[in-house]
Design an enzyme around this catalytic site. Structure first.
Site, PDB file in Angstrom:
ATOM      1  N   ASP A 144       0.879  -1.171   0.000  1.00 38.98           N
ATOM      2  CA  ASP A 144       0.000   0.000   0.000  1.00 38.98           C
ATOM      3  C   ASP A 144       0.919   1.223   0.000  1.00 38.98           C
ATOM      4  OD1 ASP A 144      -2.392   1.570   0.279  1.00 38.98           O
ATOM      5  OD2 ASP A 144      -1.949   1.799   2.389  1.00 38.98           O
ATOM      6  N   SER A 145       0.294   2.394  -0.104  1.00 38.52           N
ATOM      7  CA  SER A 145       1.079   3.631  -0.041  1.00 38.52           C
ATOM      8  C   SER A 145       1.602   3.900   1.369  1.00 38.52           C
ATOM      9  CB  SER A 145       0.208   4.806  -0.482  1.00 38.52           C
ATOM     10  OG  SER A 145      -0.895   4.929   0.403  1.00 38.52           O
ATOM     11  N   CYS A 154      -4.433  -1.753  -1.628  1.00 43.67           N
ATOM     12  CA  CYS A 154      -4.550  -0.334  -1.949  1.00 43.67           C
ATOM     13  C   CYS A 154      -5.661  -0.199  -2.976  1.00 43.67           C
ATOM     14  CB  CYS A 154      -3.223   0.167  -2.534  1.00 43.67           C
ATOM     15  SG  CYS A 154      -3.312   1.864  -3.138  1.00 43.67           S
ATOM     16  N   GLU A 191      -2.587   8.154   8.451  1.00 41.51           N
ATOM     17  CA  GLU A 191      -1.119   8.047   8.482  1.00 41.51           C
ATOM     18  C   GLU A 191      -0.556   8.613   9.781  1.00 41.51           C
ATOM     19  OE1 GLU A 191       1.426   6.829   6.384  1.00 41.51           O
ATOM     20  OE2 GLU A 191      -0.264   5.797   5.468  1.00 41.51           O
ATOM     21  N   CYS A 206     -10.976   2.793   0.212  1.00 41.84           N
ATOM     22  CA  CYS A 206      -9.549   3.050   0.440  1.00 41.84           C
ATOM     23  C   CYS A 206      -9.203   2.299   1.722  1.00 41.84           C
ATOM     24  CB  CYS A 206      -9.316   4.547   0.615  1.00 41.84           C
ATOM     25  SG  CYS A 206      -7.679   4.947   1.266  1.00 41.84           S
ATOM     26  N   HIS A 210      -7.067   2.751   3.889  1.00 37.10           N
ATOM     27  CA  HIS A 210      -6.796   3.579   5.075  1.00 37.10           C
ATOM     28  C   HIS A 210      -8.074   3.816   5.890  1.00 37.10           C
ATOM     29  CE1 HIS A 210      -2.945   4.636   3.202  1.00 37.10           C
ATOM     30  NE2 HIS A 210      -2.593   5.266   4.311  1.00 37.10           N
TER      31      HIS A 210
HETATM   32  N1  DGL Z   1      -4.734   3.050   0.958  1.00 35.08           N
HETATM   33  C1  DGL Z   1      -4.725   3.388  -0.428  1.00 35.08           C
HETATM   34  C2  DGL Z   1      -6.063   3.140  -1.057  1.00 35.08           C
HETATM   35  O1  DGL Z   1      -6.656   2.146  -0.669  1.00 35.08           O
HETATM   36  C3  DGL Z   1      -3.985   4.648  -0.814  1.00 35.08           C
HETATM   37  C4  DGL Z   1      -4.465   5.929  -0.272  1.00 35.08           C
HETATM   38  C5  DGL Z   1      -3.549   7.082  -0.655  1.00 35.08           C
HETATM   39  O2  DGL Z   1      -2.341   6.924  -0.534  1.00 35.08           O
HETATM   40  O3  DGL Z   1      -4.070   8.129  -1.074  1.00 35.08           O
HETATM   41  O4  DGL Z   1      -6.543   3.807  -1.917  1.00 35.08           O
END
Ligand code: DGL
Length: 266
Positions: free
Chosen positions: A10-11, A73, A152, A186, A188
């Site tokens: 993931d990011s 992600c 984050e 997402c 996150h």
């Molecule tokens: N967690 C990621 C997603 O599911 C990336 C979110 C991001 O870095 O903007 O989209």
């Protein structure tokens, strides 16, 4: 049976929402996690940037010996999942199909929302997955850039005014839609689930990290890639940005934390 580790990326910390479910479902599997924290957030990036980052992450984990990849992600899953298989040469799975399937089986009134990053919303990929399963459903989407930086930073409580404003703003974007089910598109966002549940009162939330982990387990089983070990799996994380803040957030989101964490070049 295959004792090599699985790879998840993931990011940043978002993919840990999938890792925590994988730990519970498959406690014997060793997990290599890559959080591309030098490049987070992904949600505002172009298709070309995302393809290049997805390809680098895939090659990194393949190079470290992963047997299969979970793209934890939503942004990469919806914009360039095909790049991952090509760059790594490994079986891979994203987080779209599992979440779409769960939403289709959950909604009672046929009105489903998708809350995601902007790049995911722009792609229309969740809508396509949902409509492929149940074309009669009404789908409402909104992409936001406000929630990823909060996750984050480990800021997830509704009592935190920045969190409250961000989740209430997200909920306001769906007002009048009548949705009874919302995909957290997402990975996150499940980290903010209690705050989102307050803002989206009465709406069933679908955790795309959790459903992605379930779909990935199915892929490992179907390909004969599950480990014979039933417990004692280790989680090793690689991060392209600062180790300390990642470790702090991982401690919040992953029961038991990480077994090891190492820095890698972006
Ligand atoms: N967690 C990621 C997603 O599911 C990336 C979110 C991001 O870095 O903007 O989209």
């Amino acid at each position: 049976m295959d004792s090599r580790p699985i790879g998840v990326f993931d990011s940043g910390v978002g993919g840990l929402s999938a890792v925590r479910v994988l730990r519970a479902l498959l406690p014997g599997e060793d997990i290599l996690y890559f959080g591309d924290t030098a490049n987070v957030p992904y949600g505002g990036k172009s298709g070309e940037e995302l393809r290049s980052l997805a390809s680098a992450s895939s090659r990194l984990l393949a190079g470290k010996g992963a047997k299969a990849l979970l793209v934890a992600c939503g942004t990469v899953s919806s914009n360039c999942l095909e790049v991952v298989g090509r760059a790594s040469g490994l079986p891979c799975c994203g987080v779209l199909r599992g979440a779409a399937l769960r939403a289709c089986n959950t909604t009672r009134n046929g009105r489903v929302g998708v809350l995601s990053t902007e790049a995911t919303a722009r792609s229309g990929a969740f809508e396509r997955e949902i409509r492929a399963l149940r074309p009669e459903l009404a789908v409402f989407s909104f992409g936001t850039s406000r929630l990823v930086p909060l996750a984050e930073a480990g800021r997830t409580e509704y009592s935190d005014s920045l969190v409250r404003e961000a989740v209430e703003d997200a909920a306001a974007r769906f007002s009048g839609s009548g949705i009874d089910t919302l995909i957290l598109g997402c990975t996150h966002f499940p980290l903010l689930a209690p705050a989102l549940a307050r803002a989206f009162e009465g709406v069933r939330l679908i955790d795309s990290g959790e459903t992605g982990a379930g779909e990935f387990m199915g892929l490992l089983r179907a390909r004969g890639l599950l480990s014979a070990k039933k417990r004692g799996g280790r989680v090793t994380a690689f991060v392209s940005g600062g180790i300390e803040s990642f470790e702090r957030s991982a401690g919040l989101f992953l029961p038991g934390g990480l077994d090891d964490i190492r820095a890698v070049d972006a």
